[in-house]
Write a protein that holds these residues in place. Structure first.
Motif, short mmCIF file in Angstrom:
data_model
loop_
_atom_site.label_atom_id
_atom_site.label_comp_id
_atom_site.label_asym_id
_atom_site.label_seq_id
_atom_site.Cartn_x
_atom_site.Cartn_y
_atom_site.Cartn_z
N GLU A 31 0.81 -1.22 0.00
CA GLU A 31 0.00 0.00 0.00
C GLU A 31 0.84 1.27 0.00
N PRO A 78 -6.51 6.32 1.77
CA PRO A 78 -6.79 5.28 2.77
C PRO A 78 -5.99 3.99 2.54
N THR A 80 -4.99 -0.05 4.68
CA THR A 80 -5.48 -1.01 5.67
C THR A 80 -4.41 -1.53 6.61
N ARG A 83 -3.29 -1.04 11.72
CA ARG A 83 -4.49 -0.42 12.30
C ARG A 83 -4.81 -0.99 13.67
N THR A 85 -8.15 -0.68 16.03
CA THR A 85 -9.54 -0.21 16.05
C THR A 85 -9.99 -0.04 17.49
N THR A 109 -4.33 -5.18 13.90
CA THR A 109 -3.80 -5.94 12.76
C THR A 109 -2.50 -6.63 13.17
N GLY A 126 -14.58 3.36 10.54
CA GLY A 126 -13.19 3.15 10.17
C GLY A 126 -12.42 4.44 9.92
#
Length: 165
Positions: A31, A78, A80, A83, A85, A109, A126
């Motif tokens: 990413e 954005p 992923t 992360r 949460t 994660t 999110g």
């Protein structure tokens, strides 16, 4: 965090861009390509973090041997990776600069590593809330029941968030 003033801006040399790309790849994996550009500038500030401008926007921060997207970078591009949460009860604390406590964490994660940055997101939508430095690896965080798991270094409404170029 006090207001940040930019003293100078200068374009990054190609040799330095490669180093920044490597740090972003280490943080985000594939990413990292979201942050590819031909125009990277470094903003010299009075803060202890380096701020990098991608296409004239403050999208990356860096310190020592890591680089990570700012909250603005996480909103505009954005990703992923990395992360943590948190539940809705933790949101008001996170946007006020509080450190992350284990009871408010819903999921983590697998790529969270001790001493490296991570993105805090809220559970319902999110949305990114903060950039933190993890105090433990992902497995250790999951095994904990209480205590501080990450130090908040950048949050919505702080000097980096409000930085105007």
């Amino acid at each position: 965090m006090a207001d940040i003033t930019i003293r100078k801006r200068h374009a990054i040399k190609k040799s330095q861009v490669a180093g920044i790309k490597q740090m972003i790849e280490r943080a985000l994996g594939e990413e990292a390509s979201l942050f590819d550009t031909t125009s990277i500038e470094r903003a010299e500030t009075d803060a202890d973090l380096s701020i990098f401008l991608i296409d004239k926007k403050p999208l990356l921060i860096s310190r020592d041997n890591w680089a990570f997207p700012t909250l603005r970078g996480a909103h505009l591009r954005p990703f992923t990776a990395r992360r943590i949460t948190v539940d809705s009860g933790a949101v008001s604390f996170m946007v006020n600069g509080a450190d992350v406590m284990r009871p408010g964490v819903i999921s983590v994660t697998n790529d969270i590593r001790k001493g490296e940055p991570a993105l805090i997101v809220e559970e319902r939508h999110g949305k990114p809330l903060a950039v933190v430095i993890a105090l433990y690896d992902a497995d250790e965080i999951r095994a904990m029941e209480k205590g501080k798991i990450a130090k908040n270094i950048h949050y919505v409404g702080d000097a980096i968030w409000n930085l105007e170029i």
